[in-house]
Design a protein around this motif. Structure first.
Motif, PDB file in Angstrom:
ATOM      1  N   TYR A  77       0.848  -1.194   0.000  1.00 58.37           N
ATOM      2  CA  TYR A  77       0.000   0.000   0.000  1.00 58.37           C
ATOM      3  C   TYR A  77       0.883   1.244   0.000  1.00 58.37           C
ATOM      4  CZ  TYR A  77      -3.710  -3.203   1.455  1.00 58.37           C
ATOM      5  OH  TYR A  77      -4.608  -4.234   1.516  1.00 58.37           O
ATOM      6  N   GLU A  78       0.346   2.332  -0.584  1.00 57.02           N
ATOM      7  CA  GLU A  78       1.037   3.614  -0.572  1.00 57.02           C
ATOM      8  C   GLU A  78       0.094   4.671  -0.038  1.00 57.02           C
ATOM      9  OE1 GLU A  78       2.790   6.767  -3.780  1.00 57.02           O
ATOM     10  OE2 GLU A  78       3.338   4.672  -4.057  1.00 57.02           O
ATOM     11  N   CYS A  79       0.638   5.571   0.791  1.00 56.02           N
ATOM     12  CA  CYS A  79      -0.147   6.676   1.344  1.00 56.02           C
ATOM     13  C   CYS A  79      -0.257   7.759   0.271  1.00 56.02           C
ATOM     14  CB  CYS A  79       0.534   7.227   2.601  1.00 56.02           C
ATOM     15  SG  CYS A  79      -0.370   8.567   3.386  1.00 56.02           S
ATOM     16  N   TRP A 131      -4.466   4.949   2.676  1.00 55.03           N
ATOM     17  CA  TRP A 131      -3.656   3.879   2.116  1.00 55.03           C
ATOM     18  C   TRP A 131      -4.325   3.389   0.847  1.00 55.03           C
ATOM     19  CZ3 TRP A 131       1.016   3.663   3.668  1.00 55.03           C
ATOM     20  CH2 TRP A 131       1.359   3.898   4.995  1.00 55.03           C
ATOM     21  N   GLN A 132      -3.600   3.416  -0.272  1.00 51.68           N
ATOM     22  CA  GLN A 132      -4.097   2.951  -1.567  1.00 51.68           C
ATOM     23  C   GLN A 132      -3.342   1.676  -1.941  1.00 51.68           C
ATOM     24  OE1 GLN A 132      -6.573   4.762  -3.120  1.00 51.68           O
ATOM     25  NE2 GLN A 132      -6.498   6.198  -1.421  1.00 51.68           N
ATOM     26  N   PHE A 133      -4.096   0.667  -2.389  1.00 55.57           N
ATOM     27  CA  PHE A 133      -3.490  -0.601  -2.786  1.00 55.57           C
ATOM     28  C   PHE A 133      -2.593  -0.395  -4.003  1.00 55.57           C
ATOM     29  CE2 PHE A 133      -3.689  -4.537  -5.354  1.00 55.57           C
ATOM     30  CZ  PHE A 133      -3.031  -5.380  -4.477  1.00 55.57           C
ATOM     31  N   VAL A 134      -1.394  -1.005  -3.976  1.00 52.82           N
ATOM     32  CA  VAL A 134      -0.453  -0.929  -5.086  1.00 52.82           C
ATOM     33  C   VAL A 134      -0.359  -2.274  -5.798  1.00 52.82           C
ATOM     34  CG1 VAL A 134       1.960  -0.527  -5.746  1.00 52.82           C
ATOM     35  CG2 VAL A 134       0.882   0.915  -3.999  1.00 52.82           C
ATOM     36  N   GLU A 181      -1.948   9.974   7.743  1.00 49.87           N
ATOM     37  CA  GLU A 181      -2.859  11.060   8.104  1.00 49.87           C
ATOM     38  C   GLU A 181      -2.337  12.449   7.768  1.00 49.87           C
ATOM     39  OE1 GLU A 181      -1.854   8.975  10.894  1.00 49.87           O
ATOM     40  OE2 GLU A 181      -3.528   7.598  10.704  1.00 49.87           O
ATOM     41  N   VAL A 182      -1.020  12.615   7.744  1.00 52.75           N
ATOM     42  CA  VAL A 182      -0.438  13.952   7.566  1.00 52.75           C
ATOM     43  C   VAL A 182       0.393  14.002   6.289  1.00 52.75           C
ATOM     44  CG1 VAL A 182      -0.435  14.437  10.053  1.00 52.75           C
ATOM     45  CG2 VAL A 182       1.570  13.383   8.996  1.00 52.75           C
ATOM     46  N   ALA A 183       0.638  15.210   5.799  1.00 55.90           N
ATOM     47  CA  ALA A 183       1.352  15.402   4.537  1.00 55.90           C
ATOM     48  C   ALA A 183       2.701  14.677   4.517  1.00 55.90           C
ATOM     49  CB  ALA A 183       1.540  16.887   4.268  1.00 55.90           C
ATOM     50  N   ALA A 184       3.374  14.610   5.653  1.00 55.28           N
ATOM     51  CA  ALA A 184       4.670  13.936   5.719  1.00 55.28           C
ATOM     52  C   ALA A 184       4.552  12.432   5.417  1.00 55.28           C
ATOM     53  CB  ALA A 184       5.304  14.145   7.088  1.00 55.28           C
ATOM     54  N   ASP A 185       3.347  11.850   5.565  1.00 55.92           N
ATOM     55  CA  ASP A 185       3.127  10.435   5.278  1.00 55.92           C
ATOM     56  C   ASP A 185       2.963  10.169   3.784  1.00 55.92           C
ATOM     57  OD1 ASP A 185       3.110   9.752   8.005  1.00 55.92           O
ATOM     58  OD2 ASP A 185       0.947  10.090   8.165  1.00 55.92           O
ATOM     59  N   SER A 186       2.649  11.199   3.005  1.00 56.88           N
ATOM     60  CA  SER A 186       2.379  11.032   1.579  1.00 56.88           C
ATOM     61  C   SER A 186       3.566  10.369   0.878  1.00 56.88           C
ATOM     62  CB  SER A 186       2.096  12.393   0.940  1.00 56.88           C
ATOM     63  OG  SER A 186       1.726  12.221  -0.409  1.00 56.88           O
ATOM     64  N   GLY A 187       3.287   9.334   0.110  1.00 59.09           N
ATOM     65  CA  GLY A 187       4.321   8.604  -0.612  1.00 59.09           C
ATOM     66  C   GLY A 187       4.918   7.435   0.158  1.00 59.09           C
ATOM     67  N   LYS A 188       4.612   7.335   1.436  1.00 60.86           N
ATOM     68  CA  LYS A 188       5.136   6.236   2.252  1.00 60.86           C
ATOM     69  C   LYS A 188       4.481   4.926   1.805  1.00 60.86           C
ATOM     70  CE  LYS A 188       3.880   6.140   6.637  1.00 60.86           C
ATOM     71  NZ  LYS A 188       3.796   6.393   8.075  1.00 60.86           N
ATOM     72  N   ARG A 189       5.257   3.868   1.739  1.00 63.64           N
ATOM     73  CA  ARG A 189       4.737   2.543   1.383  1.00 63.64           C
ATOM     74  C   ARG A 189       4.872   1.594   2.555  1.00 63.64           C
ATOM     75  NH1 ARG A 189       5.478   0.554  -4.778  1.00 63.64           N
ATOM     76  NH2 ARG A 189       4.360   2.306  -5.698  1.00 63.64           N
ATOM     77  N   ILE A 190       3.910   0.680   2.651  1.00 64.07           N
ATOM     78  CA  ILE A 190       3.968  -0.374   3.663  1.00 64.07           C
ATOM     79  C   ILE A 190       3.698  -1.714   2.993  1.00 64.07           C
ATOM     80  CG2 ILE A 190       3.308   1.093   5.616  1.00 64.07           C
ATOM     81  CD1 ILE A 190       0.505  -0.218   5.370  1.00 64.07           C
ATOM     82  N   ARG A 191       4.171  -2.764   3.639  1.00 64.96           N
ATOM     83  CA  ARG A 191       3.992  -4.129   3.146  1.00 64.96           C
ATOM     84  C   ARG A 191       3.295  -4.915   4.245  1.00 64.96           C
ATOM     85  NH1 ARG A 191       7.584  -5.194  -1.095  1.00 64.96           N
ATOM     86  NH2 ARG A 191       8.056  -7.306  -0.407  1.00 64.96           N
ATOM     87  N   GLN A 192       2.025  -5.249   4.017  1.00 67.28           N
ATOM     88  CA  GLN A 192       1.225  -5.965   4.999  1.00 67.28           C
ATOM     89  C   GLN A 192       1.244  -7.465   4.686  1.00 67.28           C
ATOM     90  OE1 GLN A 192       0.932  -3.469   7.301  1.00 67.28           O
ATOM     91  NE2 GLN A 192      -1.171  -4.103   7.680  1.00 67.28           N
ATOM     92  N   GLY A 193       1.738  -8.262   5.625  1.00 62.38           N
ATOM     93  CA  GLY A 193       1.801  -9.706   5.429  1.00 62.38           C
ATOM     94  C   GLY A 193       0.412 -10.317   5.269  1.00 62.38           C
TER      95      GLY A 193
END
Length: 182
Positions: A59-61, A71-74, A159-171
């Protein structure tokens, strides 16, 4: 590192390995009677085989339809395992499934049903078309994703502008039932 810290670290490592081993172990497919109506096999199709997936949902913020960050699915990234536990292929963006024999199927979403828990990604029915070499996935007409465990985006962290573009990997893990024409 103290002896106590080493023991806690070892215990945490062993617990993590046990969880991963449990996820990688083949699980039985749910009987058709337990499947939500929306994702049952289409008329004229039957289950041919099931592979168990263990991997991540990425997912990407980013800003959603209404401009709010979410969070948007990638894409998914997963290893696929045959019922005996041997590696059978991979699952990735598209979505697609690629067998070790070079055959490949590409899916298009047809229907979805909620996972069993809030943290579980939805169960899906996808139409499929063959791509790649002749092989195990060449005759696949549809794919069901069932028995999902985990994989949904978290409720926090975007939630905040600083999170924009951050990616996470959910098992996550799931069973993919590959359907063929009767």
């Amino acid at each position: 590192m103290t002896s106590n810290t080493r023991h806690l670290s070892l215990a945490a490592t062993l617990a993590g390995a046990a969880v991963l081993a449990a996820c990688a172990s083949p699980r039985p497919t749910a009987p058709a009677a337990e499947l939500p109506a929306a994702i049952k096999a289409p008329d004229g199709e039957r289950p041919a085989f099931t592979w168990h997936a263990v991997g991540v949902q990425i997912y990407e913020c980013r800003a959603g339809d209404k401009g709010a960050l979410a969070w948007q699915f990638v894409a998914p990234e997963a290893e696929l395992y045959a019922p005996g536990g041997e590696r059978a292929g991979t699952h990735g963006a598209g979505p697609h499934w690629a067998a070790l024999d070079g055959s490949k199927a590409i899916g298009t979403l047809k229907a979805r049903a909620n996972g069993q828990r809030e943290a579980d990604i939805p169960w899906l029915l996808l139409s499929a078309k063959s791509a790649g070499a002749n092989g195990k996935l060449a005759g696949v007409t549809s794919v069901q994703r069932i028995n999902t465990l985990g994989g949904n985006a978290p409720a926090k962290g975007c939630e905040v502008a600083a999170d924009s573009g951050k990616r996470i990997r959910q098992g996550y893990s799931a069973d993919y039932v590959f359907l063929v024409a009767r």
